[in-house]
Design a protein around this motif. Structure first.
Motif, PDB file in Angstrom:
ATOM      1  N   ARG A 105      37.532  31.894  43.851  1.00  0.00           N
ATOM      2  CA  ARG A 105      36.618  32.405  42.830  1.00  0.00           C
ATOM      3  C   ARG A 105      35.602  31.325  42.474  1.00  0.00           C
ATOM      4  NH1 ARG A 105      41.041  32.426  37.891  1.00  0.00           N
ATOM      5  NH2 ARG A 105      41.449  30.175  37.914  1.00  0.00           N
ATOM      6  N   SER A 119      34.668  34.225  37.888  1.00  0.00           N
ATOM      7  CA  SER A 119      34.408  35.430  38.687  1.00  0.00           C
ATOM      8  C   SER A 119      35.685  36.247  38.861  1.00  0.00           C
ATOM      9  CB  SER A 119      33.853  35.055  40.062  1.00  0.00           C
ATOM     10  OG  SER A 119      34.827  34.393  40.843  1.00  0.00           O
ATOM     11  N   SER A 151      44.125  40.895  42.228  1.00  0.00           N
ATOM     12  CA  SER A 151      43.925  39.447  42.290  1.00  0.00           C
ATOM     13  C   SER A 151      45.029  38.704  41.567  1.00  0.00           C
ATOM     14  CB  SER A 151      42.573  39.075  41.674  1.00  0.00           C
ATOM     15  OG  SER A 151      42.569  39.371  40.288  1.00  0.00           O
ATOM     16  N   TYR A 191      31.985  38.724  40.897  1.00  0.00           N
ATOM     17  CA  TYR A 191      31.806  37.573  41.775  1.00  0.00           C
ATOM     18  C   TYR A 191      30.379  37.465  42.295  1.00  0.00           C
ATOM     19  CZ  TYR A 191      31.805  34.826  46.033  1.00  0.00           C
ATOM     20  OH  TYR A 191      31.474  33.911  47.005  1.00  0.00           O
TER      21      TYR A 191
END
Length: 787
Positions: free
Chosen positions: A86, A108, A116, A199
């Motif tokens: 990230r 992000s 995640s 992101y």
């Protein structure tokens, strides 16, 4: 109900006031135990479930810039289960409800939730729409401090770009249970917040398209953590890796773990003290009861009850009192634990913060309480069980009157007759007198233990915010820059004096021991941010050696003059052996310092700085704030005044709450000890007091005689109590010390005076309560001879 059990009920009713006093002392100990243990367990269980549900990482690392393709190579490391890359950047926030700039961390996230590591828990609103620029999820604590709701917006400077951020929702993260700005001990949700952005947007804003600067790993069960760390460091080193670290070194996790360590200490020391005092009181009361019921014991045995049944009878008497106190303690500990949990919810941000007392905790509390009571009364109960009926029918032999050593040396020569009588009576029962003195000293020690933490806070405030930190603001740069940027900082409106610093992440070793430490490089002529030694005097730093905190020195087992290996975790990652030139009085735990020229030489780079401490003209504060918000190179602004106010506001409420509990506990102990001792003395000597009345002594004279004995015990116990309080404080400081926090041992005179006053008042009240019974003595009934 058996006759002997009815006798048990009558005995409890007769001694109800003494039983209540003992039960309250037991309740205090059990309350402290249940409160600390249940809160610790609840916090640990809640955190573990949160980590699992949100897939909290096991290993973390920061770097400058690495291509996304590196994630595949990281995933091939043996033992790695998942990899999450990230982008993380520090930002300046221009909040509409405050004049000064705030700081933030922008992280992000994936376009879709649920896939995640370190997953954000959405509390309100919705997930980010990647197609809408500037949308963020804001940490719940920061949003609450600024009254932000989904749809609200505010301004921010992200990597030099001024833009508007819109709140899509509020959330929590397992990485930020304790949401604190780097370099600070207490959270300031008004001036620091964490936010999450899609992101692609954040990568474009920070010029990291197709790249990342932060990585988190989840490991397989049984994976070799040292091997994974070594391999990960090797892979990210070419990309500016600052060294990987485990969950144990992650700041939020460490702060919560440290708090649980302190709760564990709270569950042992106070409980041991309270239950020890309660066992002493039970022994004294039961011994007195048995001595007055000798004839009853003989009659019970004459009616066919065995010695075992008699012993069990008195054991049940002690057990009833202990169990009653235990039940009250469990209820009180549950209530206090709930209050403590609500207090923790202000610091630790979890989706659910429930306080629960588990059955095993109740079972342990009951077993420990009954065990302590059993130990306290074992000898007395055994004596009652073994007492032969013929011997029990005879009155107990009176205590022999002996000439004390004070009289032998003529010390009592000038004292009045009543005072001599008091001293002789105390000397005639040395063990009981000694135990009463110990009880008083324990009560005083507990009160000092509960109030000296306020002294620690005052010393920390004076040391950290008055002597060591004299700046108004600390400015951190986006990245280390040349000294040319110092000119820009010095030209900010109102800036009077500036002292730069260079911070670098390092790993400091001594033999097989090591710790990750931020090494700070300072100029030699510091005025507004001096480094102090253990005697609170400024240390002259050198560029050919290193200063380390006392905590770090103890962990590494080094002393001034020893050599340590310093491994830099950024740039060319050089390694050097440096001499420890001195120890620093640092309450923040692990730290290291050296002259900035030495840091430059260690880094093998030219003059660079990471930020500066500045003093400003208060009249220029508004212009200073405005200019800082428009300076792209500044990543964070820390206000010393704001930190100080946050520290005071947070700690003041917590200390007041804990102080009230401890004062109450100490008063209960003092009342229980003095009341029971005075009640027993009044009962044992009722015949003597009645005799004095018949001989012509007035009620006031008899009362003075009685209160004089109590006062003598109090006078002897208070000095010992001061020593006990100091000893308890030493144990508390050692038990509460962690790697991230270190507390000085400080007890001010005002704390001693307060403790002495409280214990004295509690003792006087309990003594006067017992004294009233002397006015109601039945002179004829008391003086009747026993058969």
């Amino acid at each position: 109900m058996r006759a002997i059990d009815r006798k048990l009920v009558r005995d409890l009713f007769t001694m109800k006031s003494q039983a209540i006093a003992i039960a309250l002392v037991i309740g205090c100990g059990v309350s402290a135990f249940v409160m600390a243990l249940s809160t610790m367990t609840s916090l640990n269980t809640t955190r573990a479930a949160y980590y699992q549900e949100q897939r909290f990482g096991d290993i973390f690392a920061r770097l400058k810039r690495a291509p996304n393709a590196l994630a595949d190579r990281i995933a091939e490391i043996p033992g790695v289960l998942r990899v999450q890359t990230r982008v993380e950047v520090e930002i300046i926030l221009d909040m509409p409800d405050m004049e000064e700039p705030a700081s933030g961390r922008l992280i992000s996230v994936l376009d879709e939730p649920g896939h995640s590591l370190n997953e954000v828990y959405l509390r309100t609103g919705r997930w980010i729409d990647p197609a809408k620029p500037g949308e963020v999820i804001v940490s719940e604590a920061f949003a609450a401090a600024h009254h932000l709701h989904p749809g609200d917006s505010f301004r921010a400077i992200v990597q030099g770009n001024r833009m508007t951020l819109t709140v899509a929702g509020t959330g929590l993260s397992p990485e930020y249970i304790y949401e604190v700005r780097p370099g600070e001990l207490l959270p300031d949700n008004l001036r620091f917040g964490v936010m999450w952005m899609a992101y692609r947007q954040l990568a474009q804003l920070s010029d990291l398209d197709g790249s990342f600067n932060s990585v988190s790993l989840q490991l397989m069960r049984g994976a070799s953590v040292p091997d994974v760390l070594r391999r990960l460091d090797t892979l990210i080193a070419p990309y500016g890796g600052a060294g990987s670290y485990t969950r144990e070194d992650q700041i939020s996790h460490r702060m919560v773990s440290d708090e649980m360590t302190q709760l564990r200490a709270m569950a042992t020391l106070p409980t041991s003290i309270f239950l020890g005092v309660a066992a002493f009181l039970l022994n004294v009361v039961l011994a007195r009861l048995i001595s007055t019921q000798r004839e009853q014991i003989a009659m019970i045995k004459a009616f066919g009850y065995s010695g075992r049944e008699v012993g069990l009878h008195y054991a049940k008497l002690a057990g009833s009192i202990a169990f009653t106190g235990c039940v009250a303690g469990i209820a009180g500990g549950t209530y206090i634990g709930q209050s403590l949990t609500r207090m923790y919810s202000r610091f630790f941000h979890l989706p659910v913060m429930r306080h629960e007392v588990e059955l095993w905790q109740i079972a342990v509390a009951i077993l420990v309480t009954l065990g302590a009571a059993g130990i306290g009364v074992f000898k007395t109960v055994r004596k009652a069980a073994a007492l032969p009926p013929a011997e029990a029918m005879r009155p107990e032999a009176p205590v022999a009157a002996r000439i004390t050593w004070l009289e032998k040396f003529g010390v009592l020569g000038r004292l009045s007759q009543s005072k001599k009588i008091s001293i002789r009576n105390l000397a005639a029962r040395p063990l009981r007198t000694l135990l009463s003195i110990v009880g008083i000293s324990m009560a005083l020690g507990v009160l000092i233990l509960g109030t000296f933490t306020e002294d620690i806070v005052n010393v920390v405030l004076d040391t950290q915010f008055q002597r060591a930190q004299r700046q108004d603001f600390s400015l951190a740069l986006m990245e280390p820059s040349s000294e040319d940027v110092l000119h820009d900082l010095e030209n900010l409106p109102g800036v009077g004096r500036t002292e730069v610093f260079r911070s670098v992440s390092t790993r400091i070793r001594s033999g097989h021991r090591w710790r990750r430490v931020g090494l700070m490089g300072y100029e030699g002529d510091r005025v507004i941010y001096p480094v102090l030694d253990m005697d609170m005097k400024p240390i002259a730093m050198r560029d050919d050696g290193i200063l380390i905190s006392k905590t770090l020195a103890e962990i590494l087992h080094v002393r001034p003059g020893d050599s340590v290996q310093v491994e830099v975790l950024e740039g060319r990652r050089p390694v050097a052996n440096l001499i420890v030139r001195g120890l620093v009085n640092d309450f923040a735990g692990l730290s290291a310092y050296m002259r900035i020229e030495g840091v430059w030489r260690l880094l093998e780079e030219g003059p660079t700085i990471s930020g500066a401490h500045v003093k400003i003209d208060p009249q220029q504060r508004t212009r200073f704030y405005r200019e800082v918000k428009n300076t792209p190179a500044i990543a964070a602004v820390n206000s010393k005044g704001a930190m100080l106010q946050s520290f005071r506001d947070t700690m003041a409420e917590n200390l007041l709450t804990m102080k009230l509990f401890n004062v109450g506990f100490a008063c209960i102990i003092a009342f229980g000890v003095v009341y029971n001792s005075a009640r027993i003395a009044a009962s044992e000597r009722s015949r003597e007091f009645a005799t004095l009345r018949v001989l012509g002594f007035s009620r006031q004279e008899v009362s003075r005689l009685f209160l004089g004995e109590v006062g003598s015990v109090l006078a002897a116990g208070l000095p010992i109590g001061l020593l006990c309080g100091y000893g308890f404080a030493v144990l508390a400081v050692v038990g509460l010390q962690t790697e991230s926090q270190r507390f000085p041992l400080v007890i001010l005179r005002s704390t001693y005076a307060f403790a002495l006053s409280v214990i004295t008042v509690a003792s006087v009240i309990s003594s006067l309560w017992v004294r009233r019974k002397l006015d109601k003595l039945d002179l004829i009934g008391v003086l009747k001879a026993r058969d």
